[in-house]
Scaffold this motif. Sequence first.
Motif, PDB file in Angstrom:
ATOM      1  N   ALA A   1       0.836  -1.207   0.000  1.00  0.00           N
ATOM      2  CA  ALA A   1       0.000   0.000   0.000  1.00  0.00           C
ATOM      3  C   ALA A   1       0.871   1.258   0.000  1.00  0.00           C
ATOM      4  O   ALA A   1       0.568   2.236  -0.688  1.00  0.00           O
ATOM      5  CB  ALA A   1      -0.928  -0.007   1.212  1.00  0.00           C
TER       6      ALA A   1
ATOM      7  N   VAL B   1       2.167   2.085  -3.457  1.00  0.00           N
ATOM      8  CA  VAL B   1       1.177   2.806  -4.262  1.00  0.00           C
ATOM      9  C   VAL B   1       1.142   4.280  -3.855  1.00  0.00           C
ATOM     10  O   VAL B   1       1.116   5.180  -4.705  1.00  0.00           O
ATOM     11  CB  VAL B   1      -0.224   2.170  -4.098  1.00  0.00           C
TER      12      VAL B   1
ATOM     13  N   SER C   1      -6.407  -0.381  -1.772  1.00  0.00           N
ATOM     14  CA  SER C   1      -5.467  -1.498  -1.885  1.00  0.00           C
ATOM     15  C   SER C   1      -5.929  -2.744  -1.137  1.00  0.00           C
ATOM     16  O   SER C   1      -5.662  -3.861  -1.568  1.00  0.00           O
ATOM     17  CB  SER C   1      -4.085  -1.073  -1.360  1.00  0.00           C
TER      18      SER C   1
END
Length: 298
Positions: free
Chosen positions: A109, A112, A293
């Motif tokens: 996560a 990202v 996510s």
Amino acid sequence: MTAKQLRAFLAVARTLSFAEASTQVHLSQPALSLAIKNLEDTLGGRLLSRTTRSVALTPEGQALLPIARRLMADWDNAEEQLQKRFALKLGQVAIAAMPSFAASLLPQALKVYRQRFPDVRVEVHDVVAEQVVSMVRSGRIEVGVSLSPDGASDLGFMPLFNDEFVAVLPPNSTLSATMPAQLPWARLLMEDFIALQRPSIVRLMLENRLAEHNMALNVAYDAHQLATVGRMVAAGLGVSAVPSLCRQQMEEMGAVCVPLQDPTIGREVGILVKKGHELSVAAQALVDVLGESLGQRG
């Protein structure tokens, strides 16, 4: 004394011309004159000496000049800094997460998040579930990832997924040798059990859920850290049960993990925030990325 007044004063001080200054600050000459007059009224005296042919700074105007330059530089810098923060071109955010989550799902996560907002620094606190709750509640951090807190009316909780317990077995165990698709709890509890020490929230939840099915842990050893539990199981001292988030950690230590059934016991993992506290732009963006996510994870 306002930013508009100081900008007007600096423009006149720089050009020594009301006509040129009004063009630079995009004000009409009457509006520029009014801004200077209001500044002088606020400060209590004349800053500019003006005749039909020339404009000059008074001694007080000369004294104000370096101060005004510094104030406007600070103002412009503050404006730029805040604009960057709102645009996520600058800033930082802190997140507290259980070690099992921080070591397994959080990195992806954060990857990202980093791709989207490379200029925002992220501070990660990997602490036990109880500390996550405490840190969010105290306002020390804005975002936490933990178990759903019981009776925490001051905290907001956004569920991400249900994390089910798996059995942790020694590699040479007869239970792991047969490798059942799912191991019944009743069979696991016939073995010596290695448990986390109280008041671990994981242990308390496990004991309460088992008690609902008239079962109890056969505790032979207590350990404070999950890593110690994994090593003790791998050494053949007994068996254990951990949330599936810890599965990779257990297997890296040499233990074998098998899903459990009858009953299936899980715990809800989600995002914690403090109610009534507006998140920073960077923190809200992190919450959004975590939801995107992990929200669909089974």
